[in-house]
Design a protein around this motif. Structure first.
Motif, mmCIF file in Angstrom:
data_model
loop_
_atom_site.group_PDB
_atom_site.id
_atom_site.type_symbol
_atom_site.label_atom_id
_atom_site.label_comp_id
_atom_site.label_asym_id
_atom_site.label_seq_id
_atom_site.Cartn_x
_atom_site.Cartn_y
_atom_site.Cartn_z
ATOM 1 N N TYR A 157 0.821 -1.214 0.000
ATOM 2 C CA TYR A 157 0.000 0.000 0.000
ATOM 3 C C TYR A 157 0.857 1.266 0.000
ATOM 4 C CZ TYR A 157 -3.563 -3.386 1.261
ATOM 5 O OH TYR A 157 -4.392 -4.467 1.259
ATOM 6 N N ARG A 158 2.164 1.091 -0.273
ATOM 7 C CA ARG A 158 3.061 2.254 -0.255
ATOM 8 C C ARG A 158 2.983 3.058 -1.554
ATOM 9 N NH1 ARG A 158 7.120 2.908 3.910
ATOM 10 N NH2 ARG A 158 6.639 1.364 5.501
ATOM 11 N N GLY A 159 2.538 2.432 -2.650
ATOM 12 C CA GLY A 159 2.547 3.122 -3.934
ATOM 13 C C GLY A 159 1.280 2.867 -4.724
ATOM 14 N N HIS A 160 1.390 3.037 -6.050
ATOM 15 C CA HIS A 160 0.249 2.916 -6.950
ATOM 16 C C HIS A 160 0.303 1.588 -7.704
ATOM 17 C CE1 HIS A 160 -1.201 7.032 -6.358
ATOM 18 N NE2 HIS A 160 0.063 7.422 -6.383
ATOM 19 N N ASP A 161 -0.694 1.364 -8.529
ATOM 20 C CA ASP A 161 -0.804 0.139 -9.320
ATOM 21 C C ASP A 161 0.361 0.065 -10.313
ATOM 22 O OD1 ASP A 161 -1.482 -2.012 -10.847
ATOM 23 O OD2 ASP A 161 -3.344 -1.185 -11.623
#
Length: 903
Positions: free
Chosen positions: A761-765
């Motif tokens: 959940y630290r970044g984007h897809d």
């Protein structure tokens, strides 16, 4: 030149020999011949070059003068690259000739000793039989050539190189067969292996590069190839040969167990027995075709079908002999079955029809026993094969065979095709015990794992071309110099002779003057820009910069800023809205007020806590408000909103909660938000702000790890920055500005990958970014085709335009795309681009085009992942949280409405 000489420069004994080389005293009488005319000026330039490498203040030094002299030695076109073996071979010849001149001058009635020969040349004894006659020859060698094709590691290459023809004939009398063995009698301190990775393709009429994987060790023991060990080596070779023959027999037996059967499809025998056991143990579940027809036939008043006939009935007259006057039979039995006998019951799955319990018991016992026997035999065969492999591997590991260790000093790597490519070197730092990568002007720390990837081969088009090993027992090769009087180690300029020391000092003075001139030029430009900036001009709209101090996402708008959006009774209006619509969220209630999401939530929480505040005072009101705000943010963190509504962008604490930040980090962040001085726009807010500030002051240094606190906030800043790269890149993509989009998306992908390595959940897809990055690359391929077409035109202006497209738009992006080895589609696309340009090498063209192509190809073929084309990532505009969330939501919504191909 660079890769070869960096390898030699970092060989300290060779460096000393070059730096301390003195031209012959009778140099003024030279040149007596062409060699002396060429070699002595080259040695002079090489000394200057090595001296600059030792003591220059520059980041890199220019070897052009030495290279220009070298070019005369190569008969082919000056613009043509020479392969490493040819280049190094001629280089050693030059060095040998240069030192020979000096050695002959200094000899005192004795045979002159050439230090280059003693350092790089060895001897081997060739023992063999030619047409039945035995012979022995001693030969000198410099670089030792090894074939790569057909071998998996360096020892296999050496074994093949040391034996030619029928080896058995060398040990037998009266043999007419021919063959020979090579045995090293004297190994050089520096042993260089040429790996022959080119072969001529007769069908295509051109050379091709061999990309096969070839492993080599960091420590190479050469005892088995020494003449003094020939008898024990022959015994071990015979033993290995016998073991390999036995190994072949065992592998064939194992293959019969693992691939059983005589047809085209084969299966492991243990599985065949298991299938047979399952078949024997199956119980038949029968059904009749008539029953199937009846079950699927019409149900409207038809009488039930008769039960299946017995065997005796089946042997009677066929249903075609039954009189047609029977209406019952005509309506029940379907026509296909009236023309043949009704078949017996068919099982639903394969199973024995007739088997007694006694037969089944015997069969199951046999199959179980056979299966166990096969499993044991297979395991025994596999263990025996492993033991033999291990025995062969350890055959030369006894003490007598590890007395001649050679350590890998340098690996020269080539990336590209047979007729062009890029070279760099991995060189071992023997004092720091680490590998360094020398790639043109870039020198970086490396690892054995990176060296393996780029040097063993089989990975893209990069592979080792030349290996330099040094005798691990000859300490003088890598030993530093010491002052004879003080005993202190000499470093830097102190290692240089006086003439070279003066030369380097003069060059450093010139460099300092260049820097001063450069600084003066920059200062003059800055002054001009300052004067221009003072000229009145129409103001241009620009985003407001982020204020220094607290991160933008934690800051609240100042009271001055708030006055632009809030009327004098705004807080009262908010409180009234709260009283009327308790169930609405802060985003809904604050629609008409431009506040940050943090400010909205805090005002809402303080408003909801007004009753507690009025009854129990500011501290109780503070605790109530902060609890309400945390509960709200926790709820947001647990939701799964659509991509356009990413709560992490609105609230740092949502990001922290989702990524399981320590409780103390979250608490302090909340306190800082409630304690922000800009929150003081009414008495209740001011009092709660003061409570929060007091709580912050009460936190002891050991209660919150501030380094960890800063790391979490830095990660959040990186997340926001990654979001900006992604958002701007997608905006450029929608505007069809694909090259600009590619640059932003590449940095978004890199930063995002680093974030995701710490948590999901630290970044984007990642897939989303990768997809649009590749879409831009496909457009880059079209640009590549356009640039290639311009080059093919032959017109100077169009050729230059094509190379500008490649150098400024495409080449700088390639290392960024090659960073991620898992993105195979990116690697394939890059290789297609490279192959297009390499295809020109076999074509005839004007010399000026050939020169431009040769200058351009190394940049295109460089497979290092170091970013050279961009000094910094693209600049990002400053966004408030409100602007960032709004623009991000807009671009994500537009993508969901008009998805790109393949999404």
């Amino acid at each position: 030149f660079s890769s070869s000489f960096q390898s030699l420069f970092n060989l300290l004994e060779f460096r000393r020999l070059v730096l301390n080389f003195n031209a012959p005293a009778n140099a003024q009488d030279l040149p007596r011949n062409q060699k002396e005319h060429r070699n002595l000026p080259f040695m002079r330039e090489l000394r200057y070059l090595f001296a600059l490498l030792v003591g220059s203040k520059r980041k890199y030094v220019d070897p052009s003068r030495a290279v220009e002299i070298l070019k005369d030695a190569f008969k082919s076109n000056d613009s043509q690259q020479q392969d490493v073996s040819e280049f190094t071979h001629k280089l050693l010849d030059w060095l040998e000739d240069a030192f020979q001149i000096k050695a002959e001058e200094e000899r005192d009635g004795e045979k002159p000793k050439n230090p280059m020969v003693e350092l790089f040349y060895g001897r081997f004894l060739a023992v063999g039989v030619l047409e039945g006659k035995k012979f022995e020859n001693t030969e000198m060698f410099g670089q030792y050539p090894l074939q790569v094709n057909g071998f998996k590691d360096l020892h296999e290459c050496l074994e093949a190189a040391m034996i030619e023809g029928e080896i058995e004939s060398l040990h037998s009398e009266n043999s007419a067969k021919s063959g020979q063995e090579h045995w090293f009698t004297e190994l050089p301190p520096v042993l260089t292996f040429e790996l022959s990775r080119f072969e001529f393709n007769q069908a295509l009429g051109r050379p091709e590069k061999i990309h096969n994987k070839l492993e080599f060790p960091p420590i190479l023991y050469l005892d088995r190839y020494m003449h003094k060990n020939r008898e024990i080596t022959r015994i071990k070779r015979d033993e290995i040969k016998r073991l390999r023959e036995y190994l072949t027999v065992l592998q064939q037996r194992l293959e019969r167990y693992l691939s059983y059967g005589s047809g085209p499809k084969r299966f492991p025998l243990v599985d065949v027995l298991q299938y047979a056991l399952e078949f024997a143990s199956s119980k038949p579940v029968c059904t009749s075709p008539v029953d199937d027809l009846d079950a699927s036939g019409p149900s409207g008043g038809a009488p039930p079908a008769p039960s299946a006939p017995s065997t005796i009935e089946q042997q009677g007259p066929s249903s075609s002999d039954v009189p047609s006057t029977s209406p019952v039979q005509r309506s029940v039995i379907h026509k296909p079955f009236t023309q043949s006998r009704i078949p017996p019951d068919l099982p639903m799955h394969p199973a024995p029809r007739h088997i007694t319990e006694e037969e089944l018991s015997v069969l199951e016992g046999c199959l179980h026993r056979w299966r166990t026997e096969v499993e044991n035999d297979t395991r025994d065969l596999q263990e025996s094969i492993s033991r033999i492999h291990r025995t062969i591997e350890l055959m030369y590991s006894d003490k007598t065979m590890i007395q001649v260790p050679y350590r890998l000093h340098a690996v020269l790597v080539h990336e590209g095709q047979a007729n062009a490519g890029h070279y760099w070197a991995y060189i071992y730092d023997h004092h720091q015990n680490r590998w360094m990568k020398y790639n043109d002007i870039s020198v970086t720390k490396s690892t054995w794992e990176e060296l393996e990837r780029d040097s063993f081969g089989g990975y893209r088009n990069a592979s080792a071309y030349c290996l330099m090993y040094i005798n691990d027992k000859e300490q003088y090769l890598m030993q530093e110099e010491f002052n004879k009087e003080t005993g202190q180690m000499l470093v830097g300029m102190d290692t240089l002779p006086s003439d070279l020391r003066d030369y380097v000092k003069e060059d450093n003075k010139r460099f300092e003057k260049e820097l001063e001139e450069w600084d003066a030029e920059l200062a003059q430009k800055a002054q001009q820009e300052k004067l221009l900036s003072q000229i009145p001009r129409a103001p241009a709209p620009s985003p407001a910069p982020v204020q220094a101090g607290e991160p933008e996402y934690l800051e609240q708008p100042s009271r001055t800023d708030l006055s632009k959006h809030l009327k004098e009774d705004s807080v009262q209006a908010i409180n009234k809205a709260l009283a009327e619509q308790e169930d609405r969220g802060p985003e809904a209630i604050m629609d008409t007020v431009m506040l940050t999401p943090n400010m909205q939530g805090i005002i809402m929480a303080i408003g909801k806590a007004r009753n507690v505040y009025d009854r129990c005072g500011p501290e109780a009101g503070f605790f109530k408000a902060i609890k309400l705000e945390y509960t709200r943010l926790l709820k947001l963190a647990q939701e799964d909103p659509p991509p356009e509504c990413d709560y992490r962008l609105r609230h740092a604490i949502v990001y922290f909660i989702q990524n399981q930040a320590p409780k103390k980090i979250i608490e302090r962040t909340l306190l800082e938000q409630f304690g922000d001085h800009n929150l003081s726009f009414d008495e209740r807010c001011r009092n709660i702000m003061k409570v929060a500030q007091a709580k912050l002051e009460m936190i002891k240094p050991d209660e919150v790890n501030m380094e960890e606190y800063e790391r979490w906030h830095q990660d959040y800043r990186n997340f926001r920055e990654t979001t900006m790269f992604l958002m701007v890149g997608l905006e450029f993509f929608q505007k069809k500005s694909y090259m600009e989009a590619l640059l932003y998306l590449i940095y978004a992908y890199q930063n995002n990958k680093e974030l995701l390595s710490k948590g999901p959940y630290r970044g984007h897809d990642e897939e989303l970014i990768s997809h649009y990055r590749r879409e831009c690359l496909l457009v880059s391929e079209k640009l590549n085709e356009h640039a290639a077409a311009l080059f093919e035109s032959g017109d100077d202006q169009e050729v230059n335009n094509g190379l500008i497209i490649m150098n400024e738009l495409i080449v700088p992006c390639l290392p960024l795309l090659l960073v991620d080895e898992m993105e195979e589609k990116d690697i394939v696309a890059v290789e297609d681009m490279r192959n297009r340009w390499c295809s020109y090498l076999g074509q005839e063209m004007e010399p000026n085009l050939q020169e431009k192509l040769t200058d351009f190809l190394p940049k295109l073929l460089d497979c290092s992942t170091e970013i050279k084309g961009f000094n910094d990532p693209p600049k990002l505009p400053s966004f408030s949280t409100h602007e960032l969330c709004e623009r991000y939501a807009r671009i994500m919504l537009s993508l969901s409405r008009t998805p790109a191909d393949g999404r």
